[in-house]
Design an enzyme around this catalytic site. Structure first.
Site, PDB file in Angstrom:
ATOM      1  N   GLY A 199     -16.205  -5.973   2.090  1.00 57.99           N
ATOM      2  CA  GLY A 199     -15.920  -6.206   0.667  1.00 57.99           C
ATOM      3  C   GLY A 199     -17.179  -6.447  -0.155  1.00 57.99           C
ATOM      4  N   LYS A 206     -14.574  -2.792  -3.978  1.00 62.95           N
ATOM      5  CA  LYS A 206     -14.349  -3.886  -4.929  1.00 62.95           C
ATOM      6  C   LYS A 206     -15.344  -3.812  -6.092  1.00 62.95           C
ATOM      7  CE  LYS A 206     -11.170  -5.649  -2.350  1.00 62.95           C
ATOM      8  NZ  LYS A 206      -9.768  -5.509  -2.776  1.00 62.95           N
ATOM      9  N   ALA A 249      -4.974 -10.112   1.482  1.00 59.14           N
ATOM     10  CA  ALA A 249      -4.271 -10.566   2.692  1.00 59.14           C
ATOM     11  C   ALA A 249      -2.895 -11.165   2.389  1.00 59.14           C
ATOM     12  CB  ALA A 249      -5.136 -11.547   3.483  1.00 59.14           C
ATOM     13  N   THR A 253      -0.990  -3.885   2.233  1.00 57.61           N
ATOM     14  CA  THR A 253      -1.056  -2.775   3.195  1.00 57.61           C
ATOM     15  C   THR A 253       0.305  -2.593   3.876  1.00 57.61           C
ATOM     16  OG1 THR A 253      -3.382  -3.261   3.503  1.00 57.61           O
ATOM     17  CG2 THR A 253      -2.343  -1.883   5.174  1.00 57.61           C
ATOM     18  N   ASN A 254       0.924  -3.700   4.277  1.00 57.05           N
ATOM     19  CA  ASN A 254       2.233  -3.588   4.938  1.00 57.05           C
ATOM     20  C   ASN A 254       3.282  -2.992   4.000  1.00 57.05           C
ATOM     21  OD1 ASN A 254       1.124  -4.750   7.185  1.00 57.05           O
ATOM     22  ND2 ASN A 254       1.955  -6.791   6.803  1.00 57.05           N
ATOM     23  N   ASP A 277      -4.634  -0.702  -1.958  1.00 54.48           N
ATOM     24  CA  ASP A 277      -5.512  -1.756  -2.486  1.00 54.48           C
ATOM     25  C   ASP A 277      -5.900  -1.576  -3.957  1.00 54.48           C
ATOM     26  OD1 ASP A 277      -6.940  -4.183  -1.926  1.00 54.48           O
ATOM     27  OD2 ASP A 277      -8.814  -3.056  -1.872  1.00 54.48           O
ATOM     28  N   ASN A 373     -10.013 -12.653   9.445  1.00 51.73           N
ATOM     29  CA  ASN A 373     -10.234 -11.588   8.461  1.00 51.73           C
ATOM     30  C   ASN A 373     -10.825 -10.348   9.148  1.00 51.73           C
ATOM     31  OD1 ASN A 373     -10.184 -10.507   5.826  1.00 51.73           O
ATOM     32  ND2 ASN A 373     -12.331 -11.042   5.495  1.00 51.73           N
ATOM     33  N   SER A 374     -10.498 -10.151  10.429  1.00 51.44           N
ATOM     34  CA  SER A 374     -10.966  -8.937  11.107  1.00 51.44           C
ATOM     35  C   SER A 374     -10.209  -7.734  10.542  1.00 51.44           C
ATOM     36  CB  SER A 374     -10.784  -9.064  12.616  1.00 51.44           C
ATOM     37  OG  SER A 374      -9.443  -9.373  12.935  1.00 51.44           O
ATOM     38  N   ARG A 406       1.475 -15.588  -2.765  1.00 51.96           N
ATOM     39  CA  ARG A 406       1.971 -16.295  -1.590  1.00 51.96           C
ATOM     40  C   ARG A 406       2.246 -17.723  -2.041  1.00 51.96           C
ATOM     41  NH1 ARG A 406       0.842 -16.027   4.053  1.00 51.96           N
ATOM     42  NH2 ARG A 406      -0.130 -14.001   3.754  1.00 51.96           N
ATOM     43  N   GLY A 500       9.740  -4.710   6.543  1.00 58.52           N
ATOM     44  CA  GLY A 500      10.630  -3.608   6.175  1.00 58.52           C
ATOM     45  C   GLY A 500      11.787  -4.052   5.285  1.00 58.52           C
TER      46      GLY A 500
HETATM   47  C1  OXD Z   1      -9.699  -7.813  -0.278  1.00 60.66           C
HETATM   48  C2  OXD Z   1      -9.705  -6.538   0.449  1.00 60.66           C
HETATM   49  O1  OXD Z   1     -10.386  -8.754   0.142  1.00 60.66           O
HETATM   50  O2  OXD Z   1      -8.936  -5.641   0.045  1.00 60.66           O
HETATM   51  O3  OXD Z   1      -8.998  -7.902  -1.286  1.00 60.66           O
HETATM   52  O4  OXD Z   1     -10.464  -6.384   1.410  1.00 60.66           O
HETATM   53 MN    MN Z   2      -7.971  -6.101  -1.796  1.00 62.52          MN
END
Ligand code: OXD
Ligand code: MN
Length: 592
Positions: A199, A206, A249, A253-254, A277, A373-374, A406, A500
């Site tokens: 990032g 970003k 996070a 993505t999900n 993203d 954060n891997s 969240r 889902g």
């Molecule tokens: C974030 C990313 O940190 O998309 O937002 O990696």
């Molecule tokens: Mn992001």
């Protein structure tokens, strides 16, 4: 292709400062990729994984002090402090260049400077932006190859005089005290030094596609947003698209790659993933909002990704993937907490130290083998649900915009804003608990308007004003919604299964956008009527469903007190409409 004098002069100037041993212009070819990979494997920057299990896959480990975006070291360097606003770190451009120069000076001695021409968005589209990143990291080059359109065709497009964003990156000595991520929107320039974390260093992402692009988008009349883009196709062939903004996070993505749950399968929906993203959105000649994903890859969070939470990702990342900071297993494969298989008996953790699943820290908690954060970097075209419209210059028409965060309490599962203006306010009050993608106390609540707090390249008050203006220019603006998949009961259990099953909420959102599904009007917005959500095959009690959709007036009033504090920092620059909406909410909470 013409000779781009300015580009060559800039590369020379930067090389004079950084003093690399060599300069190499990347062409983006497969043979180049292979060559650089071999070099990075031999110098330890990359680890080759088991090629029969994970063909084309490699592993990279970042420095231990360099595992997430460093917002505290990220600066917007405009001439006027006010233009950066209260939510950005600001530095005067002269000072930023001076401090940057001190660290960049000689930083590439003994190294190669790679010149990476890249395009955010299809090469040559009037919607796209071009950049050139200079970097001393093969890891960066290999990631940029996946995340952007990169190579000779971009250089050809630049021809002899086209504009591009000047992006300079050096790992330098990866010292956190000499790390700076500097944006100069007035000069179309980005300088990032002292980091090797995605990032901070994949400057197309970003830095360019959000911070610099949001600055340009305001001037040019469009939107650059921290949003996924997904399409939902019905068996009759109708596809509707939505864009959704959640902080880092929190499941973009999900959601973008969602697989319909069993209970809804007979409805025959098909999901199309456009992006996970970033969304660049423009008003087209039909008066609607159209979105493109300027990226070509996913830089997704690995922990928690498995065949239940994201089966599409699991299919995508078994080849041509760069893994960062996950566990290396003895057979040359990878593993992370919340992954598919039981943990390996032993392995090397994200630092490269011996690890096994029985290890405990001083407090008796399991020692994580993969960094929280891997990440995985994978071409979006490997995703089974990748949209067939990824390369279309105008993108896809957006029917609904969804904000979310969240939050254990307060925000219900879903609600719909009353209007565009109210929706902008709903986006502006979005808040979320911190995750591993940012430095800071995990779990602490922070306001993150439109999930853009770390990414808005200018004064956020002006950003709200820009959003309001965009709505007024559209014939048919998308409807705006807010979701919260993370609501908990008193015992800290999640009330909603998520993943889902979220399609059940998306279904309602799209139906509402067409003016179809039923809703109950509450002081905060429209929420679903119980009968208007299809819960077929989902085991959830009436009690939990009620709790998920509950609007607690006194808690909301308390929240508006906190909103006042947040908005106050913008002073007179905050558009009046935001206060109008907040006051209207307070009135509805106390009078209806
Ligand atoms: C974030 C990313 O940190 O998309 O937002 O990696
Ligand atoms: Mn992001």
């Amino acid at each position: 292709m013409g000779y781009h004098k300015k580009l060559h002069a800039w590369v020379r100037d930067m090389a004079d400062m950084c003093q690399p041993d060599r300069i190499y212009w990347c062409d983006g070819s497969d043979s180049e990729k292979e060559r650089l990979r071999a070099e990075a494997i031999s110098n330890g920057e990359l680890v080759l994984l088991n090629q029969s299990k994970l063909p084309g896959c490699v592993l990279h480990r970042t420095a231990e002090n360099d595992v997430a975006r460093t917002e505290q070291l990220t600066f917007i360097c405009t001439s006027e402090k006010e233009d950066a606003g209260p939510n950005n770190n600001w530095m005067p451009p002269e000072e930023a260049y001076r401090r940057g120069r001190e660290i960049f000076a000689g930083s590439m001695k003994g190294r190669t400077m790679y010149v990476v021409p890249f395009s955010m968005g299809p090469v040559g589209s009037s919607f796209s932006k071009t950049g050139v990143e200079l970097t001393d990291s093969i890891y960066v080059v290999q990631n940029m190859r996946i995340m952007t359109r990169m190579g000779s065709n971009v250089l050809n497009y630049l021809d002899s005089d086209r504009e591009y964003t000047k992006c300079l990156h050096s790992k330098a000595d990866l010292n956190v005290n000499k790390r700076l991520i500097l944006h100069f929107p007035e000069d179309n320039t980005i300088w990032s030094v002292g980091s090797g974390y995605g990032g901070n260093v994949l400057l197309g992402k970003k830095c360019l596609a959000l911070r610099m692009a949001s600055y340009a988008a305001r001037q040019e009349g469009w939107l650059a947003e921290h949003m996924l883009i997904m399409g939902v196709e019905e068996p009759n062939g109708r596809i509707e698209y939505l864009a959704a903004a959640f902080p880092s996070a929190c499941g973009k993505t999900n959601l973008a790659m969602l697989v319909p749950p069993k209970g809804l399968q007979q409805k025959g929906y098909r999901i199309w993933t456009v992006g996970d993203d970033i969304a660049w959105m423009r008003i087209d000649t039909d008066g609607r909002l159209w979105a493109v994903n300027p990226e070509t890859g996913l830089f997704g969070v690995a922990p928690g990704t498995n065949s239940r939470t994201n089966p599409s990702a699991m299919t995508a990342i078994n080849r041509n993937t760069i893994y960062t900071n996950v566990i290396l297993t003895p057979d040359g494969s990878v593993w992370w907490e919340g992954g598919d298989d039981p943990p390996p008996d032993e392995g090397l953790d994200w630092r490269g130290h011996p690890w096994n699943p029985t290890m405990k820290d001083e407090d008796g908690n399991p020692v994580l083998g993969a960094h929280p954060n891997s990440r995985f970097t994978v071409p979006i075209k490997q995703v089974p649900s990748a949209s067939f419209r990824l390369d279309q210059h105008h993108g896809v028409p957006i029917s609904a915009i969804v904000f979310g965060g969240r939050r254990a309490h307060l925000a219900p599962l879903v609600y719909q804003a009353f209007s565009w203006q109210h929706g902008v306010y709903v986006g502006a009050i979005t808040a979320s608990e911190l995750t591993a993608a940012q430095y800071g106390n995990q779990g602490q609540l922070r306001r993150d308007p439109m999930a853009m707090l770390p990414f808005c390249g200018y004064n956020m008050a002006d950003y709200f004003a820009h959003w309001l203006k965009m709505g007024a220019r559209m014939l048919e603006p998308p409807k705006i919604f807010h979701v919260n998949w993370f609501r908990q009961d008193q015992n800290g259990h999640y009330l909603w299964p998520g993943f889902g099953e979220n399609l059940r909420i998306i279904e309602w959102i799209l139906a509402r956008s067409r003016g179809e599904a039923e809703a109950v009007t509450t002081p905060i917005g429209h929420i679903p009527h119980k009968s208007s959500l299809d819960l077929t095959g989902l085991e959830i009690s009436d009690h939990d469903m009620k709790a998920l959709l509950e609007v607690d007036r006194s808690a909301w009033l308390e929240d508006t007190a906190d909103q006042h504090k947040f908005f106050k920092q913008f002073g007179d620059r905050l558009p009046r409409e935001i206060y109008t909406e907040m006051e209207a909410l307070e009135y509805r909470l106390t009078h209806f």
